[in-house]
Scaffold this active site. Structure first.
Site, PDB file in Angstrom:
ATOM      1  CE  LYS A   9      -3.906  -2.312   2.268  1.00 29.29           C
ATOM      2  NZ  LYS A   9      -4.939  -2.219   3.349  1.00 29.29           N
ATOM      3  CE1 TYR A  49      -9.438  -2.922   0.218  1.00 27.19           C
ATOM      4  CE2 TYR A  49      -8.403  -1.036  -0.844  1.00 27.19           C
ATOM      5  CZ  TYR A  49      -8.317  -2.194  -0.085  1.00 27.19           C
ATOM      6  OH  TYR A  49      -7.083  -2.617   0.373  1.00 27.19           O
ATOM      7  CG  PHE A  57     -13.318   1.292   6.874  1.00 29.75           C
ATOM      8  CD1 PHE A  57     -12.858   0.810   5.662  1.00 29.75           C
ATOM      9  CD2 PHE A  57     -13.992   0.414   7.720  1.00 29.75           C
ATOM     10  CE1 PHE A  57     -13.045  -0.512   5.286  1.00 29.75           C
ATOM     11  CE2 PHE A  57     -14.195  -0.926   7.345  1.00 29.75           C
ATOM     12  CZ  PHE A  57     -13.718  -1.377   6.124  1.00 29.75           C
ATOM     13  NE  ARG A  85      -6.710 -12.106   5.012  1.00 31.71           N
ATOM     14  CZ  ARG A  85      -7.420 -10.969   4.986  1.00 31.71           C
ATOM     15  NH1 ARG A  85      -7.447 -10.218   3.888  1.00 31.71           N
ATOM     16  NH2 ARG A  85      -8.079 -10.554   6.030  1.00 31.71           N
ATOM     17  CB  THR A  91      -7.640  -5.614   9.664  1.00 31.19           C
ATOM     18  OG1 THR A  91      -8.245  -6.719   8.995  1.00 31.19           O
ATOM     19  CG2 THR A  91      -7.842  -4.343   8.862  1.00 31.19           C
ATOM     20  NE  ARG A 102      -2.632  -5.936   6.947  1.00 31.91           N
ATOM     21  CZ  ARG A 102      -3.802  -6.406   6.540  1.00 31.91           C
ATOM     22  NH1 ARG A 102      -4.445  -7.312   7.264  1.00 31.91           N
ATOM     23  NH2 ARG A 102      -4.353  -5.972   5.416  1.00 31.91           N
ATOM     24  CG  ASN A 112      -3.699  -2.509   6.815  1.00 34.98           C
ATOM     25  OD1 ASN A 112      -3.527  -2.080   5.684  1.00 34.98           O
ATOM     26  ND2 ASN A 112      -4.745  -3.229   7.152  1.00 34.98           N
ATOM     27  CG  HIS A 115      -5.319  -6.213  -0.483  1.00 37.24           C
ATOM     28  ND1 HIS A 115      -6.572  -6.140   0.081  1.00 37.24           N
ATOM     29  CD2 HIS A 115      -5.414  -7.114  -1.499  1.00 37.24           C
ATOM     30  CE1 HIS A 115      -7.387  -6.960  -0.578  1.00 37.24           C
ATOM     31  NE2 HIS A 115      -6.707  -7.560  -1.541  1.00 37.24           N
ATOM     32  CD  GLU A 126      -8.850  -8.880  -3.940  1.00 34.38           C
ATOM     33  OE1 GLU A 126      -9.714  -8.602  -3.111  1.00 34.38           O
ATOM     34  OE2 GLU A 126      -7.690  -9.229  -3.614  1.00 34.38           O
TER      35      GLU A 126
HETATM   36  N1  UDP Z   1      -9.787  -0.486   7.167  1.00 33.00           N
HETATM   37  C1  UDP Z   1      -9.845   0.692   7.885  1.00 33.00           C
HETATM   38  N2  UDP Z   1     -10.587   0.714   9.052  1.00 33.00           N
HETATM   39  C2  UDP Z   1     -11.252  -0.370   9.507  1.00 33.00           C
HETATM   40  C3  UDP Z   1     -11.178  -1.577   8.776  1.00 33.00           C
HETATM   41  C4  UDP Z   1     -10.437  -1.598   7.617  1.00 33.00           C
HETATM   42  O1  UDP Z   1      -9.271   1.706   7.493  1.00 33.00           O
HETATM   43  O2  UDP Z   1     -11.908  -0.299  10.566  1.00 33.00           O
HETATM   44  C5  UDP Z   1      -8.991  -0.519   5.921  1.00 33.00           C
HETATM   45  C6  UDP Z   1      -7.646  -1.241   6.067  1.00 33.00           C
HETATM   46  O3  UDP Z   1      -6.682  -0.601   5.235  1.00 33.00           O
HETATM   47  C7  UDP Z   1      -7.988  -2.637   5.573  1.00 33.00           C
HETATM   48  C8  UDP Z   1      -8.962  -2.314   4.425  1.00 33.00           C
HETATM   49  O4  UDP Z   1      -9.719  -1.217   4.912  1.00 33.00           O
HETATM   50  O5  UDP Z   1      -6.842  -3.344   5.157  1.00 33.00           O
HETATM   51  C9  UDP Z   1      -9.898  -3.438   4.031  1.00 33.00           C
HETATM   52  O6  UDP Z   1     -10.579  -3.876   5.190  1.00 33.00           O
HETATM   53  P1  UDP Z   1     -10.749  -5.434   5.495  1.00 33.00           P
HETATM   54  O7  UDP Z   1     -11.721  -5.565   6.599  1.00 33.00           O
HETATM   55  O8  UDP Z   1     -11.048  -6.157   4.215  1.00 33.00           O
HETATM   56  O9  UDP Z   1      -9.310  -5.850   6.059  1.00 33.00           O
HETATM   57  P2  UDP Z   1      -8.153  -6.769   5.440  1.00 33.00           P
HETATM   58  O10 UDP Z   1      -8.817  -7.843   4.630  1.00 33.00           O
HETATM   59  O11 UDP Z   1      -7.270  -5.879   4.604  1.00 33.00           O
HETATM   60  O12 UDP Z   1      -7.407  -7.322   6.632  1.00 33.00           O
HETATM   61 MG    MG Z   2     -10.234  -7.720   3.111  1.00 32.79          MG
END
Ligand code: UDP
Ligand code: MG
Length: 141
Positions: A9, A49, A57, A85, A91, A102, A112, A115, A126
């Protein structure tokens, strides 16, 4: 062999962590099938997204993801989606396990670092968002 999509990112690029993060990824046994550096437009970030469009968010996330250059990678490994993952961690870096990317490098839940696709089906969608078929030729074994 299973594939997943990773994105380094804008915070990763800004913090000069591209090499370190890719090193973690390769050390964990992932093969890089395709890789490119680019800057998403806000429209592209919104589309990527789209599943989160109703979340509180979403607008901040779109602004962040279009705020600077990113690196998109297609990674290959047995069980690539789940294993990646695990490698990146939760996250929120505060909740991510010790030793995850992370936990090591991320500042907060939004910024974070990385992705990773959350299912094999989403990985396919994707990957095709960023790469065309001729960029996805399998690695020689
Ligand atoms: N995100 C955020 N606030 C939140 C949750 C997610 O800013 O409360 C952002 C963060 O960059 C995250 C992305 O949105 O990686 C996508 O969210 P997701 O829940 O899919 O998390 P991920 O799969 O990336 O762990
Ligand atoms: Mg996700």
């Amino acid at each position: 062999m299973e594939r997943t999509l990773a994105i380094l990112k804008p915070d990763c690029v800004r913090k000069n962590l591209v090499g370190k993060v890719i090193s973690h990824i390769e050390s964990a046994g992932f093969k890089i099938v395709a890789m490119k550096m680019l800057k998403l437009t806000p429209e592209q970030a919104r589309a990527f997204y789209y599943v989160h469009r109703e979340r509180h968010f979403y607008n901040d996330l779109v602004n962040f993801m279009s705020s600077g250059k990113i690196v998109a990678l297609v990674l290959e490994k047995e069980n690539a989606v789940d294993d990646f993952r695990k490698l990146i961690g939760a996250t929120d870096p505060k909740e991510a396990e010790e030793g995850t990317i992370r936990r090591l490098y991320a500042d907060n839940k939004q910024e974070n670092i990385v992705h990773g696709s959350d299912s094999v089906e989403n990985a396919k969608i994707e990957i095709s968002f960023f790469f065309s078929q001729n960029e996805l030729i399998a690695n020689e074994t």
